[in-house]
Scaffold this active site. Structure first.
Site, PDB file in Angstrom:
ATOM      1  N   HIS A  53       4.988  -0.985   5.109  1.00 39.47           N
ATOM      2  CA  HIS A  53       5.659   0.065   4.349  1.00 39.47           C
ATOM      3  C   HIS A  53       5.192   1.458   4.770  1.00 39.47           C
ATOM      4  CE1 HIS A  53       6.980  -3.225   1.799  1.00 39.47           C
ATOM      5  NE2 HIS A  53       5.723  -3.543   1.554  1.00 39.47           N
ATOM      6  N   ASP A  54       3.951   1.774   4.463  1.00 33.79           N
ATOM      7  CA  ASP A  54       3.470   3.147   4.584  1.00 33.79           C
ATOM      8  C   ASP A  54       3.430   3.693   6.014  1.00 33.79           C
ATOM      9  OD1 ASP A  54       3.189   3.235   1.835  1.00 33.79           O
ATOM     10  OD2 ASP A  54       1.112   2.575   1.889  1.00 33.79           O
TER      11      ASP A  54
END
Length: 315
Positions: free
Chosen positions: A240-241
């Site tokens: 995700h990040d």
């Protein structure tokens, strides 16, 4: 080439840790500081993990500040079942020797933005409590923020409730403050990051980077991916990040469209839901660029190549 001034607001967390490594490996970025928040794990753990990652990357001069330990109106919800109680499931990094800065992260963020000679980019990788509190306390900083690139939200389905993604669910009121503040926003939601999967082949390529980074990244993703493999049937961990940092460095990996976005803050069943006006039903002007796709293979090739820089002293 002018460097991009950047504040990273995060809650490490496995994918935050890899995002930090990608940012620390980027010669294009001038990382002014890292601010941590309570999120995936409590604040004391996210702070220690951010400092562990800086030491692993041998970037000990990047200051780490502790921000808010809990959301604005709610008690803290963590994700230790995903990231482990240490936040860095699958590895055992030594305690950091560098210490967190004494200034509160929100106060530092306000002071840094007000003093900035040029607008600053803010990357938010966790609950957006720190940035929201900074804007509430000093709304004049809005004009010193070039843009905010956000990992958060779920347009179609959530990962902590049927409709909400963890970061927005953890502090929906902070998210709504950000989306109504008049900032230039880019949103990278679960709908995109769930397609950026660390398949066995991609995981092996990361492991082959070698010491000191490759085995740590591969072990983190191997353990972290078990949750999503069991729950969602994914072939590996979704990253995700790091998508936020990749967007800053190589935006051509993503497709985006402009939409009006707001966050549900009232209804318990849909608390933290990301409402995107796909068809301009409300007639409200767009307030965010929303990522709609990612070149996942290109993203992993980029991530692997950039992390290899640690093998050569970031030269």
């Amino acid at each position: 080439m002018a460097l991009l001034p950047l504040i990273i607001d995060c809650d490490p967390g496995v994918d935050d840790a890899i995002a930090l490594l990608l940012a620390l490996a980027a010669p294009e970025l001038d990382i002014l500081g890292i601010v941590t928040v309570g999120g995936n794990v409590p604040l004391s753990v996210t702070s220690a993990n951010a400092r562990r990652i800086c030491e692993l990357a041998q970037c000990v001069d990047v200051p780490v500040f502790e921000g808010c330990p809990r959301p604005i109106l709610r008690q803290l919800v963590t994700a230790e079942e995903v990231h482990g109680v240490t936040g860095l499931i699958g590895v055992d990094l030594p305690p950091p020797t560098i210490v967190a800065q004494p200034e509160h992260g929100v106060a530092w963020m306000i002071r840094t933005l007000l003093d900035a000679s040029e607008p600053v980019v803010v990357a938010t990788l966790g609950p957006m409590t720190n940035l929201a509190m900074a804007i509430v306390q000093a709304p004049q900083i809005i004009h010193k923020i070039q843009r905010v690139v956000i990992m958060g939200g779920a347009i179609t389905h959530g990962n902590i409730t049927p409709s909400a993604e963890f970061n927005f669910y953890c502090d929906p009121h902070a998210a709504q403050i950000i989306f109504t503040a008049g900032l230039s926003l880019t949103l990278i939601s679960l709908d995109v990051t769930h397609t950026a999967i660390a398949t066995p082949e991609r995981l092996q390529a990361l492991r082959l980077i070698g010491q000191p980074i490759g085995p740590v990244v591969a072990d983190l993703l191997g353990a972290y991916g078990a949750y999503d493999q069991q729950r969602h049937g994914f072939a590996g961990a979704p990253l995700h990040d790091p998508c936020v940092i990749a967007y800053l460095l190589m935006p051509e990996l993503f497709q985006t469209r402009d939409y009006y976005v707001e966050i549900e803050t009232i209804s318990p069943p849909s608390l933290g839901r990301t409402i995107v006006d796909w068809w301009q039903t409300t007639g409200r002007p767009a307030n965010a660029k929303v990522a709609i796709s990612i070149d996942a293979e290109g993203f992993y090739q980029f991530l692997t190549k950039r992390l290899q820089r640690f093998n050569h002293g970031l030269n």
